[in-house]
Motif scaffolding. Structure first.
Motif, PDB file in Angstrom:
ATOM      1  N   GLU B 208       1.120 -38.911 -86.535  1.00  0.00           N
ATOM      2  CA  GLU B 208      -0.331 -38.938 -86.336  1.00  0.00           C
ATOM      3  C   GLU B 208      -0.972 -38.920 -87.703  1.00  0.00           C
ATOM      4  N   THR B 209      -2.247 -39.222 -87.752  1.00  0.00           N
ATOM      5  CA  THR B 209      -2.940 -39.270 -89.035  1.00  0.00           C
ATOM      6  C   THR B 209      -3.847 -38.054 -89.210  1.00  0.00           C
ATOM      7  N   CYS B 210      -3.771 -37.410 -90.388  1.00  0.00           N
ATOM      8  CA  CYS B 210      -4.796 -36.415 -90.742  1.00  0.00           C
ATOM      9  C   CYS B 210      -5.404 -36.917 -92.041  1.00  0.00           C
ATOM     10  N   GLY B 211      -6.680 -36.866 -92.163  1.00  0.00           N
ATOM     11  CA  GLY B 211      -7.314 -37.479 -93.320  1.00  0.00           C
ATOM     12  C   GLY B 211      -7.370 -36.608 -94.548  1.00  0.00           C
ATOM     13  N   GLU B 212      -7.074 -35.297 -94.367  1.00  0.00           N
ATOM     14  CA  GLU B 212      -7.217 -34.336 -95.455  1.00  0.00           C
ATOM     15  C   GLU B 212      -6.349 -33.128 -95.116  1.00  0.00           C
ATOM     16  N   PRO B 213      -6.201 -32.180 -96.052  1.00  0.00           N
ATOM     17  CA  PRO B 213      -5.343 -31.025 -95.745  1.00  0.00           C
ATOM     18  C   PRO B 213      -5.949 -30.136 -94.660  1.00  0.00           C
ATOM     19  N   TRP B 214      -5.091 -29.669 -93.761  1.00  0.00           N
ATOM     20  CA  TRP B 214      -5.444 -28.670 -92.760  1.00  0.00           C
ATOM     21  C   TRP B 214      -4.422 -27.548 -92.865  1.00  0.00           C
ATOM     22  N   VAL B 215      -4.860 -26.342 -92.584  1.00  0.00           N
ATOM     23  CA  VAL B 215      -3.954 -25.194 -92.624  1.00  0.00           C
ATOM     24  C   VAL B 215      -4.119 -24.414 -91.328  1.00  0.00           C
ATOM     25  N   VAL B 216      -3.010 -23.980 -90.777  1.00  0.00           N
ATOM     26  CA  VAL B 216      -3.047 -23.136 -89.577  1.00  0.00           C
ATOM     27  C   VAL B 216      -2.354 -21.826 -89.913  1.00  0.00           C
ATOM     28  N   ASP B 217      -3.033 -20.718 -89.681  1.00  0.00           N
ATOM     29  CA  ASP B 217      -2.339 -19.434 -89.796  1.00  0.00           C
ATOM     30  C   ASP B 217      -2.332 -18.768 -88.430  1.00  0.00           C
ATOM     31  N   ARG B 218      -2.066 -17.490 -88.374  1.00  0.00           N
ATOM     32  CA  ARG B 218      -1.902 -16.816 -87.091  1.00  0.00           C
ATOM     33  C   ARG B 218      -3.168 -16.896 -86.239  1.00  0.00           C
ATOM     34  N   ASP B 219      -4.328 -16.902 -86.899  1.00  0.00           N
ATOM     35  CA  ASP B 219      -5.583 -16.765 -86.169  1.00  0.00           C
ATOM     36  C   ASP B 219      -6.433 -18.023 -86.104  1.00  0.00           C
ATOM     37  N   ARG B 220      -6.358 -18.829 -87.152  1.00  0.00           N
ATOM     38  CA  ARG B 220      -7.361 -19.878 -87.300  1.00  0.00           C
ATOM     39  C   ARG B 220      -6.787 -21.216 -87.735  1.00  0.00           C
ATOM     40  N   VAL B 221      -7.578 -22.242 -87.493  1.00  0.00           N
ATOM     41  CA  VAL B 221      -7.297 -23.591 -87.995  1.00  0.00           C
ATOM     42  C   VAL B 221      -8.359 -23.893 -89.050  1.00  0.00           C
ATOM     43  N   TYR B 222      -7.918 -24.268 -90.238  1.00  0.00           N
ATOM     44  CA  TYR B 222      -8.842 -24.529 -91.340  1.00  0.00           C
ATOM     45  C   TYR B 222      -8.762 -25.984 -91.791  1.00  0.00           C
ATOM     46  N   VAL B 223      -9.899 -26.601 -92.006  1.00  0.00           N
ATOM     47  CA  VAL B 223      -9.910 -27.866 -92.730  1.00  0.00           C
ATOM     48  C   VAL B 223     -10.274 -27.534 -94.170  1.00  0.00           C
ATOM     49  N   ILE B 224      -9.578 -28.179 -95.117  1.00  0.00           N
ATOM     50  CA  ILE B 224      -9.785 -27.871 -96.531  1.00  0.00           C
ATOM     51  C   ILE B 224     -10.418 -29.069 -97.227  1.00  0.00           C
ATOM     52  N   THR B 225     -11.526 -28.814 -97.900  1.00  0.00           N
ATOM     53  CA  THR B 225     -12.242 -29.903 -98.564  1.00  0.00           C
ATOM     54  C   THR B 225     -12.610 -29.507 -99.985  1.00  0.00           C
ATOM     55  N   SER B 226     -12.590 -30.484-100.877  1.00  0.00           N
ATOM     56  CA  SER B 226     -12.913 -30.260-102.287  1.00  0.00           C
ATOM     57  C   SER B 226     -13.982 -31.250-102.718  1.00  0.00           C
ATOM     58  N   ALA B 227     -14.907 -30.788-103.563  1.00  0.00           N
ATOM     59  CA  ALA B 227     -15.996 -31.655-104.020  1.00  0.00           C
ATOM     60  C   ALA B 227     -16.591 -31.060-105.289  1.00  0.00           C
ATOM     61  N   GLU B 228     -17.623 -31.716-105.809  1.00  0.00           N
ATOM     62  CA  GLU B 228     -18.245 -31.222-107.049  1.00  0.00           C
ATOM     63  C   GLU B 228     -19.021 -29.935-106.821  1.00  0.00           C
ATOM     64  N   THR B 229     -19.630 -29.789-105.647  1.00  0.00           N
ATOM     65  CA  THR B 229     -20.389 -28.570-105.361  1.00  0.00           C
ATOM     66  C   THR B 229     -19.883 -27.930-104.069  1.00  0.00           C
ATOM     67  N   MET B 230     -20.184 -26.645-103.920  1.00  0.00           N
ATOM     68  CA  MET B 230     -19.781 -25.932-102.718  1.00  0.00           C
ATOM     69  C   MET B 230     -20.497 -26.513-101.499  1.00  0.00           C
ATOM     70  N   GLU B 231     -21.769 -26.838-101.650  1.00  0.00           N
ATOM     71  CA  GLU B 231     -22.527 -27.419-100.534  1.00  0.00           C
ATOM     72  C   GLU B 231     -21.861 -28.701-100.040  1.00  0.00           C
ATOM     73  N   GLU B 232     -21.477 -29.564-100.972  1.00  0.00           N
ATOM     74  CA  GLU B 232     -20.887 -30.847-100.594  1.00  0.00           C
ATOM     75  C   GLU B 232     -19.527 -30.636 -99.916  1.00  0.00           C
ATOM     76  N   ALA B 233     -18.718 -29.737-100.472  1.00  0.00           N
ATOM     77  CA  ALA B 233     -17.403 -29.464 -99.865  1.00  0.00           C
ATOM     78  C   ALA B 233     -17.583 -28.915 -98.455  1.00  0.00           C
ATOM     79  N   LEU B 234     -18.556 -28.021 -98.277  1.00  0.00           N
ATOM     80  CA  LEU B 234     -18.772 -27.428 -96.954  1.00  0.00           C
ATOM     81  C   LEU B 234     -19.274 -28.474 -95.953  1.00  0.00           C
ATOM     82  N   LYS B 235     -20.167 -29.336 -96.411  1.00  0.00           N
ATOM     83  CA  LYS B 235     -20.654 -30.407 -95.530  1.00  0.00           C
ATOM     84  C   LYS B 235     -19.504 -31.273 -95.036  1.00  0.00           C
TER      85      LYS B 235
END
Lengths: 295, 295
Positions: B208-235
């Motif tokens: 399957e395709t994932c477009g960016e890093p994802w992490v799964v731990d015991r509790d949560r599923v996280y998408v991980i994004t990087s950008a020049e600013t925190m606002e942009e990464a969060l968006k």
């Protein structure tokens, strides 16, 4: 216990607000709060647009509070009403670019759960969105955060937490409201589970100065900072925490900074108000005396 | 189990890197890693300035990995060496404006604790700073994060977590390194407890395709994004999570956004690399099938 009814609300924190209650350091007070829309949006009238948002119940005049003191507010109990609502607003929040439809979604509260839709419930995690004192200079709308507190939307301001606020005017003029039955860090769509509630706190006056809001929960001490950008808010929080660790542990700025880099967490309260709010948290143990007392 | 020695390092992730190991989906591999300074800074030579930083051990060619697949990496074990170091660097990180002195501070590791100074220990919480695959286009220095992974400095990439990375080239070319014995969210002074370690992972190829890093731990599923600013990464993170929730739960963008606003956490990985990295996490239960399986 003293109580303030929910018809006693303000929409801006200001030294010119008339106190609705006089209290003493050590008193316990119950604040009846309205939801962020002043309880105006109902299932019968979901399209209503309130003129003002984020009412705070109060303010309370605390007799012992003098300029330069700290007001310590212990959150003892948050009792939720039986229905919350959450909104989707066009062109607002972190998803502004692709959310176009206004929606108000009602969430019945039952047994510590919110019914988001059939077969999908969200656990309640009550928190206080707006809590603050009269700001140093001109009045500040309750929808904004600042060094006086206000609309910080910090998930750590919940039952069992202690909030420390700077006193800028005699009596402090504490007010609070905008309770959320649940909210994720960031409040990314601009709305938590907005709800009316009864909030019981104990207030105490401390004869020390804190320059900005601090929160202590079971595990950590957080400094709360608000600014135009997340970077700027975090920088301010790091500076404040660094100063405090230097004093508390007798460390150089460099050693305090390294300790922060190792065990201090940069956390997001909200990114959807007129200023964004971050918190920087260090383990509570760093601020305990050897006897385990809070210092 | 296959093993890669720590003399097999790269300083940039690239499709042109020669594989140092060939492996199959399902294999377990032990990566011997150097610290972020290539193990060059020692108590005997604390002033040394390495020419390159953030070596990653590898890369591994995974036979089954094709363009468009996802590489699933389960972090089974992180075994730390017996000494870490943490740095203070002038004019860098969130405290750049008032930290002027370069310091390298060594931290002996003993019984899951780092000795920060006498009577002040920090608990170990091992995590992987750099983990990634060959990027789609030109090579990317290991000190940078991106959609291929890299220097994300995410505290959730730890024992028991699962990392999902997009495959841009046949074989994927997985490499990892830059382990931290401990690090606070944000890594606000630009350094965790940098340490050499042995990292054991299991790799699997998912068609399957994932477009960016994802992490799964015991509790949560996280998408991980990087950008020049925190606002942009969060968006970006909010957008990706919203898309995934729509698909997973059959929700409209508005309903998915409201659910994110109620129980999704905006979290900070690091704010000190050439791009900042954020993660947006939702409860794992939202991604489980009714039988409790991960879908």
């Amino acid at each position: 216990m003293k109580k303030i009814a929910k018809d006693q609300v303000i929409y801006a924190m200001s030294s010119e607000n008339k106190p609705v209650l006089k209290a003493h350091s050590g008193d316990r007070i119950c604040f009846e709060t309205r939801d962020c829309y002043g309880d105006e949006i109902t299932p019968q009238d979901p399209d209503r647009r309130p003129l003002q948002i984020n009412p705070a119940t109060g303010p309370v005049f605390v007799e012992e509070a003098q300029v330069g003191d700290t007001l310590k507010v212990t959150i003892e109990k948050i009792t939720l009403q039986d229905q919350a609502l959450v909104g989707s607003y066009p062109k607002s929040g972190m998803m502004a670019d692709w959310i176009e439809r206004r929606m108000i979604h009602f969430l019945p509260v039952q047994e510590n759960q919110l019914e988001f839709q059939k077969d999908l419930v969200v656990k309640t995690a009550p928190m206080i969105g707006v809590i603050g004192v009269a700001p140093e200079a001109e009045s500040v709308a309750c929808r904004k955060p600042g060094v006086h507190g206000g609309n910080m939307d910090c998930r750590k301001i919940r039952e069992g937490s202690v909030v420390y606020l700077p006193v800028f005017h005699p009596g402090a003029l504490l007010a609070l409201g905008d309770v959320h039955a649940a909210m994720g860090d960031g409040e990314v769509m601009g709305s938590g589970a907005e709800i009316a509630a009864n909030v019981t706190v104990q207030i105490e006056v401390i004869k020390e100065t804190c320059g900005e809001p601090w929160v202590v929960d079971r595990d950590r001490v957080y400094v709360i900072t608000s600014a135009e950008t997340m970077e700027e808010a975090l920088k301010q929080g790091c500076y404040k925490m660094n100063q405090r660790l230097q004093k508390q542990l007798g460390l150089s700025p460099e050693m305090a900074g390294m300790l922060m880099s190792l065990e201090g967490n940069s956390e997001i309260c909200q990114v959807v108000n007129p200023f964004v709010t971050l918190r920087f948290g260090m383990p509570l143990v760093r601020f305990l005396s050897k006897e385990g007392k809070r210092s």
